[in-house]
Scaffold this active site. Structure first.
Site, PDB file in Angstrom:
ATOM      1  CG  HIS A  78      -0.958 -14.671  -2.808  1.00  0.00           C
ATOM      2  ND1 HIS A  78      -1.292 -14.165  -1.615  1.00  0.00           N
ATOM      3  CD2 HIS A  78      -0.391 -13.564  -3.538  1.00  0.00           C
ATOM      4  CE1 HIS A  78      -0.801 -12.940  -1.545  1.00  0.00           C
ATOM      5  NE2 HIS A  78      -0.332 -12.567  -2.902  1.00  0.00           N
ATOM      6  CD  GLU A 128       0.503  -4.389  -0.466  1.00  0.00           C
ATOM      7  OE1 GLU A 128      -0.321  -5.394  -1.052  1.00  0.00           O
ATOM      8  OE2 GLU A 128       1.407  -4.792  -0.199  1.00  0.00           O
ATOM      9  CG  ASP A 154      -2.995  -7.648   0.485  1.00  0.00           C
ATOM     10  OD1 ASP A 154      -3.447  -8.366   1.219  1.00  0.00           O
ATOM     11  OD2 ASP A 154      -1.799  -7.924  -0.004  1.00  0.00           O
ATOM     12  CB  CYS A 157       0.827  -4.329  -9.404  1.00  0.00           C
ATOM     13  SG  CYS A 157       1.148  -4.087  -7.540  1.00  0.00           S
TER      14      CYS A 157
END
Ligand code: PEP
Ligand code: MG
Length: 619
Positions: free
Chosen positions: A199, A455, A479, A526
């Site tokens: 992240h 995900e 993920d 996304c």
């Protein structure tokens, strides 16, 4: 005689370029330090307020410990959860608490300082004990002290101490730290850990800050003040460069700065869709927003304004708002009203374009400090699982989102959905939140689209059973890749194994797209795959309707889409999934496809993606 300081030898480290650009400047060596409080004398008029602050910190600490204890009991049983019972007893120990209150009142000590000294003294006493059990309790005392100090000290002030523009160097960095540091003058960051889709790396790309991750053991060789060149184009960190190298980089830096994505020009003609392929197939574009950073919101807003229709109607909306960043920044759960204010602000700023609010996806590498530690956080208590276990928190967020939806441009998205049962429970909570608002007469959009992220492989495989329950699906390739290949997305040691173009991942994506089409529901992506140039022909070929990427990647994605032909891309994906068994073969076929069309140069941002084996290169 004072001798001039010996010039330090030049060191070069190779890592992964997580965010493009070149930064040159002094290092700021950051340690995730424990908190300490400073002493000063309080004004008499501040004493009452200081005691209130202290009591409120104790209340918050008790609530948090109780929350964690309940979860620990549920997950690991009573013996392990008794640690938190012991912590609860300590934070409720009237002897310590009243001593602290006395010191604030009589000695006029700041609450944080009184907490620091009292708990430290208590810790010392336990450490000196003969009993091993008592000695172990010393760590718990430190935990409680840190928790209280976090509530009492202004974390933002504490972190923003880059006095001169600097390159941050650390073993690891949390997304929340990165956001706070960008609010002071961070030129870029270089960390030992992390991977391309950790992240903190995503954040750097989104904020447009050059960054290197997976440097393994660079940090220990660097001191604050060392001159650094952070090469986010090639994935290199140069420590104490010679003057000639530095000059070369300064020239390159001005070139890189002057040739950013802006050079691609505006992406739309008035009246035209934001992006479409050469054979006129529209692919909708959206942006991912790193919530909590005004810089990121402004950048996204600017782009949305620049691509509005001639009469000023915004079309470029938000395909993913990571709402959990708010929690991570404040290390606390915001109230429903606080959340509503933030969500409403976004809905208004991007109106009438869509704003997709994802419910909190805490856990994994996005952890609140001081919460229950897990051995395997990415496979643990994360995302929707936490929301379902914490009804008050979840209902509060759902109500805040629903209230923000009143204008009609908000979508809701659930992260980390693994089973159909979880989704059913989440939807039941949503209905409950609607009923509550109905009862209180609060306005909301009854038709607010509700979607899920796919995900987790189980959700991709079972997509047909989820799709009838939702209005849209968005693929979280970050993920999905880590769970399909069993490769932790933030672990620098195995970063080269993290292959988003692995056929296993691509087959799950294609399966999800096909299930969405069968169910008649729009499908978007996304994850970071959306901005990976080599993946663009595949996403087009799969027939994905919408791609959501960080604002810095929108223009180049639109430019690439214009050069592709849907029919050709479809042929490519069909062939590739029928024939390829490794990511290398997939890449080879894509490169051949691009080279036959003379498109290699346009898709050459791929340099960003090469996973260098991180190593120390000593000159
Ligand atoms: C993903 O997993 O692809 C995703 C977009 O969510 P996050 O990166 O926040 O886990
Ligand atoms: Mg995810």
């Amino acid at each position: 005689m004072i001798r001039p300081k010996e010039p330090k030898e030049t060191l070069r480290f190779s890592g992964i370029a997580a965010s493009r650009g070149i930064a040159i400047g002094p290092a700021y060596r950051y340690f995730r330090a424990l908190l300490y409080a400073e002493d000063h004398e309080l004004a008499l008029s501040d004493v009452g307020h200081e005691i209130e602050q202290f009591d409120s910190a104790v209340r918050k600490a008790r609530q948090e410990i109780e929350k964690v204890r309940r979860v620990a009991e549920q997950k690991v049983g009573t013996p392990a959860s008794s640690i938190f019972e012991a912590q609860m007893m300590m934070v409720s120990d009237e002897f310590i608490l009243s001593t602290i209150r006395q010191r604030i009142k009589q000695e006029r000590k700041p609450a944080a300082f009184a907490v620091d000294t009292e708990f430290s003294a208590h810790k010392k006493m336990l450490e000196a004990s003969e009993s091993p059990v008592m000695r172990e309790r010393a760590d718990d005392v430190e935990d409680i002290k840190q928790r209280l100090l976090r509530y009492l000290l202004d974390r933002q002030k504490w972190l923003s101490k880059l006095e001169v523009p600097s390159i941050l160097v650390a073993e690891s960095l949390t997304p929340a730290d990165a956001i706070l540091f960008t609010q002071s003058s961070m030129l870029g960051f270089a960390i030992d850990g992390g991977g391309l889709t950790s992240h903190v790396a995503i954040l750097a790309r989104s904020l447009g800050i050059p960054a290197l991750v997976a440097l393994h053991s660079a940090a220990e060789h660097i001191e604050t003040g060392d001159t650094l060149i952070l090469d986010g184009e090639r994935g290199e960190l140069i420590v104490c460069p010679d003057p000639e190298t530095q000059r070369g980089y300064e020239q390159e830096q001005s070139f890189v700065l002057g040739s950013g994505v802006e050079a691609l020009g505006l992406i739309v003609e008035p009246g035209e869709p934001l992006a479409r392929t050469a054979d006129a197939r529209e692919v909708k574009l959206l942006m991912n927003l790193e919530f909590g950073s005004e810089v990121a919101v402004l950048e996204a807003e600017r782009l949305s304004e620049a691509t509005a229709t001639a009469d000023g109607k915004k079309r470029l909306g938000l395909g993913l708002v990571r709402t959990e960043h708010f929690l991570l920044l404040h290390d606390d759960f915001p109230t429903e009203d606080e959340q509503n204010e933030l969500y409403l602000n976004l809905a208004e700023r991007f109106y009438p374009a869509w704003v997709t609010l994802r419910t909190f996806d805490v856990g994994g590498d996005k952890v609140l400090s001081g919460t229950y530690r897990e051995d395997n956080p990415f496979l643990g208590w994360r995302g929707l699982r936490i929301s379902l276990d914490e009804p008050d928190l979840f209902l509060g967020q759902l109500r805040a989102i629903l209230r923000a939806s009143a204008r009609g441009n908000v979508k809701l998205m659930f992260p980390m959905v693994t089973t159909a049962d979880e989704l059913e429970r989440a939807l039941a909570f949503l209905q409950e939140a609607r009923n509550m608002l109905h009862a209180t007469g609060d306005a909301y959009d009854e038709h607010m689209p509700v979607g899920i992220m796919v995900e987790v492989p189980s959700a991709a495989i079972m997509a047909d059973s989820f799709i009838p329950m939702v209005d849209y699906v968005s693929i979280g390739s970050n993920d999905l890749t880590q769970y399909t290949l069993a490769v932790d997305r933030g672990n620098d040691l195995i970063a080269p194994l993290y292959q988003e173009l692995h056929p296993a991942v691509l087959k799950l994506i294609r399966g999800t797209v096909e299930a969405s089409k069968r169910g008649g529901k729009p499908i978007s992506i996304c994850g970071e795959l959306g901005s990976y140039p080599l993946a663009t022909p595949l996403l087009v070929g799969f027939g994905i309707d919408e791609i959501s990427v960080s604002p810095t990647a929108v223009r180049s994605l639109a430019a690439r889409l214009r050069l592709l032909n849907y029919t050709e891309c479809k042929e490519l994906t069909d062939r590739l999934l029928a024939e390829c068994v490794s990511p290398e073969e997939v890449k080879r076929q894509i490169l051949q496809f691009l080279s036959e069309r003379h498109l290699i140069d346009v898709f050459s941002e791929t340099t960003l993606r090469s996973g260098f084996g991180a190593r120390l290169i000593k000159k």
